[in-house]
Design an enzyme around this catalytic site. Structure first.
Site, PDB file in Angstrom:
ATOM      1  N   ARG A  21       0.889  -1.278  -0.128  1.00 25.92           N
ATOM      2  CA  ARG A  21       0.018   0.105  -0.029  1.00 25.92           C
ATOM      3  C   ARG A  21       1.075   1.193  -0.020  1.00 25.92           C
ATOM      4  O   ARG A  21       1.785   1.311   0.815  1.00 25.92           O
ATOM      5  CB  ARG A  21      -0.873   0.119   1.240  1.00 25.92           C
ATOM      6  CG  ARG A  21      -1.845   1.233   1.377  1.00 25.92           C
ATOM      7  CD  ARG A  21      -2.603   0.959   2.432  1.00 25.92           C
ATOM      8  NE  ARG A  21      -3.464   2.138   2.933  1.00 25.92           N
ATOM      9  CZ  ARG A  21      -3.476   3.027   3.886  1.00 25.92           C
ATOM     10  NH1 ARG A  21      -2.346   2.611   4.795  1.00 25.92           N
ATOM     11  NH2 ARG A  21      -4.205   4.008   4.045  1.00 25.92           N
ATOM     12  N   ASP A  78      -2.960   4.100  -2.857  1.00 28.03           N
ATOM     13  CA  ASP A  78      -4.130   4.549  -2.053  1.00 28.03           C
ATOM     14  C   ASP A  78      -4.887   5.589  -2.588  1.00 28.03           C
ATOM     15  O   ASP A  78      -6.252   5.807  -2.004  1.00 28.03           O
ATOM     16  CB  ASP A  78      -3.656   4.714  -0.625  1.00 28.03           C
ATOM     17  CG  ASP A  78      -4.760   4.523   0.299  1.00 28.03           C
ATOM     18  OD1 ASP A  78      -5.523   3.446   0.332  1.00 28.03           O
ATOM     19  OD2 ASP A  78      -4.785   5.262   1.462  1.00 28.03           O
ATOM     20  N   HIS A 135     -15.112   6.711   6.417  1.00 27.25           N
ATOM     21  CA  HIS A 135     -13.991   5.867   6.799  1.00 27.25           C
ATOM     22  C   HIS A 135     -13.297   6.704   8.099  1.00 27.25           C
ATOM     23  O   HIS A 135     -12.542   7.443   7.841  1.00 27.25           O
ATOM     24  CB  HIS A 135     -12.930   5.556   5.905  1.00 27.25           C
ATOM     25  CG  HIS A 135     -11.708   4.849   6.298  1.00 27.25           C
ATOM     26  ND1 HIS A 135     -11.258   3.559   5.494  1.00 27.25           N
ATOM     27  CD2 HIS A 135     -10.969   4.744   7.445  1.00 27.25           C
ATOM     28  CE1 HIS A 135     -10.243   3.144   6.147  1.00 27.25           C
ATOM     29  NE2 HIS A 135      -9.875   3.604   7.208  1.00 27.25           N
ATOM     30  N   LEU A 136     -13.642   6.132   9.361  1.00 24.95           N
ATOM     31  CA  LEU A 136     -13.385   6.667  10.344  1.00 24.95           C
ATOM     32  C   LEU A 136     -12.477   6.071  11.219  1.00 24.95           C
ATOM     33  O   LEU A 136     -12.682   4.540  11.700  1.00 24.95           O
ATOM     34  CB  LEU A 136     -14.682   7.155  11.659  1.00 24.95           C
ATOM     35  CG  LEU A 136     -15.644   8.000  10.544  1.00 24.95           C
ATOM     36  CD1 LEU A 136     -16.865   8.186  11.497  1.00 24.95           C
ATOM     37  CD2 LEU A 136     -15.247   9.251  10.170  1.00 24.95           C
ATOM     38  N   GLY A 137     -11.137   6.383  11.580  1.00 25.86           N
ATOM     39  CA  GLY A 137     -10.101   5.508  12.309  1.00 25.86           C
ATOM     40  C   GLY A 137      -9.268   6.349  12.767  1.00 25.86           C
ATOM     41  O   GLY A 137      -9.461   7.538  13.170  1.00 25.86           O
ATOM     42  N   GLY A 139      -6.918   7.473  10.911  1.00 25.33           N
ATOM     43  CA  GLY A 139      -7.183   8.703   9.967  1.00 25.33           C
ATOM     44  C   GLY A 139      -8.673   8.440   9.298  1.00 25.33           C
ATOM     45  O   GLY A 139      -9.181   7.531   9.316  1.00 25.33           O
ATOM     46  N   ASP A 208      -7.480   8.373  21.624  1.00 28.20           N
ATOM     47  CA  ASP A 208      -8.549   7.374  21.488  1.00 28.20           C
ATOM     48  C   ASP A 208     -10.030   7.611  21.927  1.00 28.20           C
ATOM     49  O   ASP A 208     -10.234   8.228  23.010  1.00 28.20           O
ATOM     50  CB  ASP A 208      -8.270   6.322  22.512  1.00 28.20           C
ATOM     51  CG  ASP A 208      -8.870   4.890  22.555  1.00 28.20           C
ATOM     52  OD1 ASP A 208     -10.086   4.896  22.541  1.00 28.20           O
ATOM     53  OD2 ASP A 208      -8.071   3.948  22.286  1.00 28.20           O
ATOM     54  N   GLU A 310      -8.906  -3.931   3.409  1.00 28.54           N
ATOM     55  CA  GLU A 310      -7.826  -3.720   2.468  1.00 28.54           C
ATOM     56  C   GLU A 310      -6.788  -4.864   2.121  1.00 28.54           C
ATOM     57  O   GLU A 310      -6.385  -4.724   1.178  1.00 28.54           O
ATOM     58  CB  GLU A 310      -7.267  -2.423   3.339  1.00 28.54           C
ATOM     59  CG  GLU A 310      -7.986  -1.390   3.365  1.00 28.54           C
ATOM     60  CD  GLU A 310      -7.209  -0.206   4.114  1.00 28.54           C
ATOM     61  OE1 GLU A 310      -6.733   0.838   3.654  1.00 28.54           O
ATOM     62  OE2 GLU A 310      -7.222  -0.414   5.523  1.00 28.54           O
TER      63      GLU A 310
END
Length: 325
Positions: A21, A78, A135-137, A139, A208, A310
């Protein structure tokens, strides 16, 4: 046989190709490519722009070349999924000559993840015209899709743009950046914007989401502010993309936070009932990590939690590259 660099899935001597990636700014990196010496030189040059994202992958490629000297390694972009977004969504409002000279455009990221989601929908015969993927994480990005094609996405020249993230700054005024350059050590700014900002920077305590929710419940104001900003900016992007899409048929949550935090999903969607978005609280709380639908029977908009794959997508794209050689 083929492999993703995240999970080599065959014995060493039977691997025909390895996919890595690649998260790197530059038009060159908006295509999947065979990694050769030219590729590595360009990647090293891009490291000056995004050192925190590129340095680890350079080490990874070096290690893989040592382990598999006879195996072709492919850079799986990506950004490739976003390469055909309309030009007006790609441009920054700087002089064209400088955009061309320095290759400064909105490239977008998380494309491998989103392509995985699109593939899952197609494989399950669930095709929607106007879709927004959150897409929540660590990043986070928001992407608008029409018929499975990206038309806009919140990340830009680098993955630091867009919504505030766990430690990444998100969108910031250019004048504020210039001011910080004058008042802080410029060499420290890449780390400052990528590792010391975002939810961590605002709360002063944690990046977090789970910890921030616990702190908020105990009355911590800064954690409450960090979560409010996070939810507000995600909601703003969803609203703006509804306008860009001319409506909305489906909203999808993925990524670690998107898949696991019922609280964040609920807060993000709480202001969209005027669009016909109605969450089923019971489904939202009880959806398994792998995913499922979380909308009420009365919702005019489909709402799904879908786990991104992914690694599988990198392997799929690597196999396509091997077959094309």
């Amino acid at each position: 046989k083929y492999a993703s660099s995240f999970g080599i899935s065959a014995v060493r001597e039977n691997i025909d190709g390895i996919g890595v990636r690649i998260v790197a700014p530059g038009t060159f990196f908006t295509d999947h490519r065979k990694i050769n010496d030219e590729y590595l030189e360009k990647l090293k040059s891009a490291q000056k722009i995004a050192p925190l994202h590129i340095a680890p992958v350079l080490d990874e490629i070096k290690s893989l070349r040592s382990m598999f000297p006879a195996t072709t390694i492919f850079g799986i972009s990506d950004s490739e999924f976003h390469k055909n977004i309309p030009r007006w969504a790609r441009l920054y409002s700087i002089p064209n000559r400088d955009a061309e000279r320095f290759d400064i455009y909105r490239f977008g990221y998380h494309g491998i993840s989103i392509q995985s989601i699109v593939r899952k929908l197609r494989d399950s015969n669930q095709v929607y015209h106007r879709v927004i993927v959150c897409h929540l994480g660590g990043g986070s990005s928001i992407t608008a899709l029409i018929d499975g094609k990206s038309i806009d996405t919140s990340m830009g020249f680098t993955p630091d743009e867009g919504v505030p993230m766990t430690t990444r700054v998100g969108t910031i005024d250019a004048a504020a950046v210039v001011y910080l350059i004058k008042n802080l050590n410029p060499e420290d700014l890449p780390e400052y914007f990528s590792l010391k900002s975002g939810l961590l920077g605002i709360s002063g305590q944690s990046a977090d989401i789970r910890q921030l929710l616990e702190l908020e419940a105990k009355g911590d104001i800064k954690s409450h502010e960090a979560l409010n900003l996070y939810v507000y900016q995600i909601s703003k992007y969803i609203g703006s993309y509804c306008a860009a899409l001319g409506g909305i048929d489906c909203i999808i949550f993925t990524g670690t936070v998107g898949q696991r935090s019922a609280v964040i999903r609920s807060r993000v969607l709480s202001g969209f009932q005027w669009l016909g978005v109605v969450l089923d609280d019971n489904k939202n709380v009880n959806v398994i990590d792998g995913g499922g639908e979380i909308m009420s029977d009365y919702s005019r908009v489909k709402i799904f939690v879908i786990s991104t794959k992914e690694v599988d997508e990198i392997a799929f794209l690597t196999r396509a590259m091997i077959n094309a050689v």
